[in-house]
Structures are given as C-alpha cells and as structure tokens.
Design an enzyme around this catalytic site. Structure first.
Site, short mmCIF file in Angstrom:
data_model
loop_
_atom_site.label_atom_id
_atom_site.label_comp_id
_atom_site.label_asym_id
_atom_site.label_seq_id
_atom_site.Cartn_x
_atom_site.Cartn_y
_atom_site.Cartn_z
N GLY A 57 0.84 -1.19 0.00
CA GLY A 57 0.00 0.00 0.00
C GLY A 57 0.87 1.23 0.00
O GLY A 57 2.09 1.15 -0.16
N GLY A 74 0.38 1.93 7.62
CA GLY A 74 0.34 1.10 8.82
C GLY A 74 0.70 -0.35 8.60
O GLY A 74 0.32 -1.21 9.41
N LYS A 75 1.45 -0.64 7.55
CA LYS A 75 1.79 -2.03 7.25
C LYS A 75 2.64 -2.65 8.35
O LYS A 75 2.34 -3.75 8.84
CB LYS A 75 2.54 -2.10 5.90
CG LYS A 75 1.71 -1.62 4.72
CD LYS A 75 2.48 -1.66 3.42
CE LYS A 75 3.63 -0.67 3.39
NZ LYS A 75 3.20 0.73 3.50
N SER A 76 3.72 -1.99 8.73
CA SER A 76 4.60 -2.53 9.77
C SER A 76 3.89 -2.63 11.12
O SER A 76 4.09 -3.57 11.88
CB SER A 76 5.86 -1.68 9.90
OG SER A 76 6.60 -1.68 8.69
N HIS A 117 6.95 3.67 -0.27
CA HIS A 117 7.45 4.77 -1.10
C HIS A 117 7.61 4.32 -2.55
O HIS A 117 8.00 3.19 -2.84
CB HIS A 117 8.80 5.26 -0.58
CG HIS A 117 8.66 6.28 0.52
ND1 HIS A 117 8.31 5.92 1.80
CD2 HIS A 117 8.81 7.63 0.53
CE1 HIS A 117 8.27 7.01 2.56
NE2 HIS A 117 8.56 8.06 1.81
N ASN A 128 -7.36 0.73 7.12
CA ASN A 128 -6.73 0.90 8.43
C ASN A 128 -6.97 2.32 8.99
O ASN A 128 -7.44 3.21 8.29
CB ASN A 128 -5.23 0.63 8.30
CG ASN A 128 -4.54 0.50 9.63
OD1 ASN A 128 -5.15 0.09 10.62
ND2 ASN A 128 -3.27 0.87 9.68
N LEU A 132 36.67 10.17 -28.00
CA LEU A 132 35.91 11.42 -27.94
C LEU A 132 35.83 12.09 -29.30
O LEU A 132 36.64 11.83 -30.20
CB LEU A 132 36.56 12.37 -26.94
CG LEU A 132 36.51 11.97 -25.46
CD1 LEU A 132 37.45 12.86 -24.66
CD2 LEU A 132 35.09 12.06 -24.93
N SER A 168 30.84 5.94 -30.08
CA SER A 168 30.34 4.76 -29.35
C SER A 168 30.70 4.84 -27.87
O SER A 168 31.56 4.11 -27.38
CB SER A 168 30.88 3.47 -29.98
OG SER A 168 32.26 3.51 -30.24
#
Length: 643
Positions: A39, A44-46, A122, A173, A476, A549
């Site tokens: 979620g 409030g998962k933990s 997150h 929750n 380069l 490349s």
C-alpha cells in the site's frame, strides 16, 4: 505423608525430547500461507504485522523489553508500544518511521503457519515490493481511511495482479481516526473494487481495521458493530490457498550436472512444479532429446516421487547431453522453446531502459544476453491507459518485445510463474534492473531461420586473400578517429585489401538519419552499425568503424556479434582537454554554451575501453604514425596477407 516431590515426577530428557518431537510433528502438517502487505507509505503495514506478532504471543521477553525502550526513544506513539519497530529493522526506517527494505517475518497459530513480507510504500522502493510479491499467495493491501485510494495503492494492486496474486484483503486501516465511520469504509471499498475490476482482481475481502488499537485484527471489534465479516486473523487462517504447484506440469531447471565419479551422472536442481517418478518418460529442452527417469537421488536416499520445491538429482536410462540451464519436462507436456517474446517489464533501474541495449536475462538457471525493443506502450497505473513510450523509467511498467541470443525453454507466466518470470541484469554493475513476465513467443521467431549459403565468409575472404575483421575506432569527438581510419584504409587499399569504412557522420546521413543524440538513440545508432559491420565481415571485408560509441555495453554487443578474434577495438585515446582544444567542428564550444544537448564528454558520459586490442595516444603520436602502427598490427595478426 508423601511430599509433592514424591507425587510429581520431574521431566526427563526423554519426555522433553518426545514433547519437542510431537510439537514439531504437529507443525509439519500445518498449511503455510505466504502473504504480502503493501500500500502507500505510512498506511500502517509494519504496525499491522507487529500487532500480529504481538497478539500471536511470538515476542520473547527481551524483545518486548527492547520494544518498550525503543518505543519511548524513537517510537511514534507518544511512549505507547510502537509495533512497527518489531519489523522496521534499518536505522533509516526507525528514524523516518517508514519501511525501506522488504522484511520477512514468520509466525504461526494453532491452525496455520505464515510467512509475511512487509514491503515499502514509497514509490522509489516499488522494486522491493515486487520482490515480496513474487512468492506470495495473498496480498493485504492497506489503505489509510483518512486518505482513501492513492496512486501507490493502485500501483501496488496492479503489480499484485501482474504477479499472479488473485486473493486480496483490503485492510482499511486507521478507522479509529475517522470515528469508525461505516460511510467512509463503504466509499473506499466501492472505489477500490471499481478499480480492481479493471485489472482482473475479483476475490476481495474488505476489513475495517485499527492496527494500532487492535480492532478487527485478531477478533471482531465492538467499535464496528455494523461490520459482520471476519477479523483479519480469522480470514488468514481459513482462506483457501491457491493452486498447488504440484498440479502443474513437471519442470526441473538443471542447476548442475552431478558427476562425483565415472560411474554416476545425474542432473541436479530444485523441482519448479509438478511431480516425477522413476520410469516416467521425459524430454530435455531446448534440445528436445528424450529419455526415461532411472532414479530420483537425494542425500537421504532414493525417492519414489519428487515434487515441487524438492531438491533432487535425476539419473536417466540413456546417455544424453544435458547441461546447466536445460529444463527437464514430461515427454507429453513439454514447455515451449523460443528466442523472441512479448513481455511485461517492471523497470527497477535508476537509469532508464535503453532500447537496443543488451542486458543479461536470467530465467530459472539460465542466463542469456537479451536486447530490448522500444516499448509497445507503458501503463498509467491510475487510469490503466496505454501511453506511448520510447523507454521505461524507474518503477514504470510497459509491454516490451525482447530478443535473446539463443532459444530457451519457457512457459507463459500466467500458466507457470516459475518458468515464465525473469529478471534483467545490468552487464556492467550486475545490478537487477528489471523484472519481467513472458506473455508469448513472437511468431516470427519460429518462422525465421538462418539460410545456409554455399558461398560463405571463408570463401569470400579466400577470394580476397585476407582475413576479415572489424576495426572499431572509439574515442571522444575530435580525438582523430575518422582521420586515422581514413589513413588506415588508404594503406590497406595500397596493399590490395578489400575494405569499407563506416563513419559516424556518414551513416547518420542515411541509415541512421532518424536518430538523435539521446542515450537511447546512441544505443540504437551503435546497434544498427554493429549489425551492418557484422554483415560486411561476412562478405569477407576488413571493416573500419569510426564512431564515438560512448558506452561499453554497446561496444561489447558489437564484439559479441563477431567471431572470436575478428573484433579489434581501437581506442583513440585523447584527453577531454586536448579534444576540446582541437574542436575541429566547433561542437565543444556550442556544447559549453548550451546550444547542443547530450554531448559526449560534456553532459553525456564517455566510458573508455578497459582492455582494447589497440590503444593510440594521439597526444604523443601523429595520425600517420598511428595508421602505420595499426596496419602493422593487422599484418602480424594475419588479417593482411603479405607476399
């Protein structure tokens, strides 16, 4: 009068051992439910998992004491027990009050065993959520009753659906913070179910919770008299588990060939699905060779049956070729074999997916090189809209065609996740950068076959009295690649060699005129040139390729297209300061002024070769001397035949 000691016998070692054995035996036959909590952040998962552990009496006294101390020190509940601290183990998690990594916890009740994965909310940690979902049977999706259905709720639900999880607990929750409102609960439930139907989720059990207060976690709460469904633990204990892996066709990805002595040759691995017995007829893929199972060997002795999840060694009645990465299947229920697929990819890399770049693809015990095409589309997780996309960024989900360097055995993910899921790995860092699900093989991969020709590369090269190769000039802008390549070709022509030069600017006038200078376009630019140079080598030519490349991955891809020893990387090594000083086209000046974007060396990286066959230091060597040195190298290596 007899004392208590006379009438109550002390426990003996034998009785204790018997009790332990009986306890363990009782657990052997309990079913195991793997579930994931997911979620949005701070839903409030933990806290919920911590509450489950606490209420299940699985916290030791020292852990409880530590929890009480930590709750006062870093907790978020004003000194009350902060159950989230039982799960959030990283210092950063405790400091911020969030979950970052996936945390797995085991607990049990009288009726069932559980393994729960607490995953981050997150967005930047969505990749960790996919990890937790990959082995789950059920998902508990938490929603903060104050906030309702959020973007991350939708993203996680869509990922859960993709990963094949069909049983959902919608845990609404923090009901205590909305006065246990039935109206709020009903509106969130209705909104979520409307969205869930769009992504194929129908088995949903909605439960109003307060993980912090314990409402409807273990038993029904008096605070929600309007709710007549099960408490969370009651549901978890009684929900029917999904289809058993043993009911699927047998699949054994071979991890290693077991050859302890001359008299034993077996094929070891963990059974991904199904069952197998001695005497069963099998087929080995991708070769298609068939045989019969002779024995099922384990450390504890031979078995009459091997089932999903067991690590075994099979011996066969016939001496056939089986290698790591092969898959043993039933003769009549084989999986398919292909080298091009339509897939869903969940991108986990900090850098975007680059079309045409070669990544490592790991499926089962097989690792192959894979090239990704431009996404067909990416998915807007809020609306399920299909959006046009040239690439995939971190946490984006898209439908992408993939081609690999050789055919592999597979099942569609929806048929068998064990043989239909894969990961993508960055070749340089070895980081996992994507997770994928195979939909089906592309039909063209089965209808296109390499046409054998009588006039082949060797014949063409012999006619030209030379050995074909690719001279890949990299460096380069302004390093002198084109100048040196031009001089080398003139010298080779004078020696009677057959050559062709592919120059970066020239190719962009035709073959690659549709490409810009973003990282993705640079990758595709080199991929096309590598394929063309491969065809020219097949024509027996010495091919000079002069391209900046900038990325090692694409130069490695070009090398792998060529036969062993036919690719020579020429690093025209010039410092950025010197190249910018020369600036023959005035490009560095424009780049510094911001007039040119994605210019190599300024705002786009150049990854120098680590071990080139030829290194030219143009700070100390003239272009003519560099050309002479390269031609001499070709002579000594046998590419240029001298009289």
């Amino acid at each position: 009068m007899a004392s208590i000691a006379d009438t109550v016998s002390a426990p003996t070692a034998d009785s204790t051992a018997a009790e332990v054995a009986a306890y363990l035996k009782s657990h052997e036959h309990k079913s195991l439910l793997r579930f994931i909590t997911c979620g949005s952040v701070d839903d409030g998962k933990s806290t919920l998992i911590g509450r489950l552990l606490y209420e299940s009496k699985l916290i030791f006294e020292d852990q409880l004491a530590t929890l009480e101390a930590d709750s006062k020190k870093v907790g978020t509940q004003g000194g009350d027990l902060d159950f989230a601290l039982l799960v959030d183990g990283l210092a950063a998690e405790r400091e911020q009050g969030i979950t970052i990594d996936v945390a797995y916890r085991f607990f049990h009740t009288e009726n069932r065993k559980f393994i729960v994965a607490d995953t981050p909310g997150h967005e930047q940690y969505t990749r960790n959520m996919v990890t937790g979902a990959s082995t789950a049977d059920l998902a508990v999706i938490l929603i903060d009753a104050r906030k309702g259905v959020l973007t991350q709720t939708r993203r996680h639900s869509y990922l859960v659906s993709l990963m094949g999880i069909r049983r959902i607990v919608l845990a609404i929750n923090k009901m205590d913070l909305v006065d246990y409102s039935e109206d709020i609960f009903g509106k969130i439930d209705e909104e979520y179910r409307d969205f869930a139907r769009e992504i194929g989720l129908h088995d949903i059990t909605s439960i109003p919770l307060s993980a912090l207060r314990g409402d409807n976690v273990l038993v029904r709460s008096e605070a929600t008299p309007w709710y007549d469904g099960p408490a969370l633990m009651e549901h978890l204990e009684t929900v029917e588990l999904g289809s058993n892996k043993q009911s699927l066709p047998f699949r054994l990805p071979i991890q290693w060939v077991n050859r302890p002595n001359l008299d034993f040759r077996g094929f070891s691995g963990t059974v991904a699905s199904g069952t197998i017995h001695p005497g069963d007829r099998i087929r080995v893929l991708p070769s298609g060779t068939e045989s019969t199972v002779d024995r099922i060997v384990t450390y504890d002795g031979d078995l009459d049956e091997a089932a999903a999840g067991e690590s075994v060694t099979l011996t066969l009645k016939d001496e056939i070729d089986v290698s790591r990465g092969d898959v043993i299947t039933p003769s009549k229920e084989p999986c398919a074999v292909a080298d091009q697929f339509e897939t869903t990819i969940i991108w986990m890399g900090e850098e975007p997916m680059l079309t045409g770049r070669t990544y490592l693809l790991k499926i089962g015990t097989t690792t192959v090189s894979a090239t990704v095409a431009q996404p067909k589309y990416k998915v807007n997780v809020n609306t399920m809209e299909h959006l046009a996309a040239k690439t995939l960024e971190l946490n984006e989900i898209g439908i992408v065609n993939i081609g690999i360097d050789r055919p592999i055995p597979y099942d569609a993910y929806e048929d068998n996740p064990e043989t239909g899921g894969f990961i993508l790995i960055d070749r340089l860092t070895n980081n996992t950068i994507g997770a994928g699900l195979i939909h089906f093989a592309l039909r063209r991969s089965q209808n296109i076959h390499w046409q054998a020709l009588d006039v082949n590369k060797d014949v063409r090269a012999t006619q030209k009295n030379q050995a074909p190769c690719i001279l890949w000039f990299t460096g380069l802008s302004g390093a002198g690649k084109s100048t040196i390549a031009n001089l080398v070709e003139k010298k080779l022509y004078a020696l009677g060699c057959h050559t062709y030069t592919l120059d970066g600017d020239n190719v962009r006038h035709g073959l690659n005129k549709d490409l810009g200078f973003t990282d993705a376009d640079r990758v595709e630019n080199i991929r096309r040139v590598a394929e063309v140079s491969h065809l020219m080598v097949d024509a027996g030519l010495i091919v000079l390729v002069s391209f900046i490349s900038p990325f090692r991955s694409e130069r490695r891809m070009a090398r792998e297209l060529a036969a062993e020893g036919e690719f020579l990387e020429v690093f025209v090594d010039t410092s950025l300061a010197e190249a910018e000083k020369r600036d023959p086209k005035g490009l560095y000046k424009k780049a510094r002024a911001g007039e040119i974007k994605n210019f190599t060396g300024i705002d786009s990286p150049y990854e120098a070769p680590e071990d080139p066959e030829i290194r030219i230091d143009t700070d100390n060597l003239s272009a003519a001397d560099a050309a002479d040195a390269i031609v001499e190298h070709l002579k000594k290596a046998g590419f240029v035949k001298t009289a």
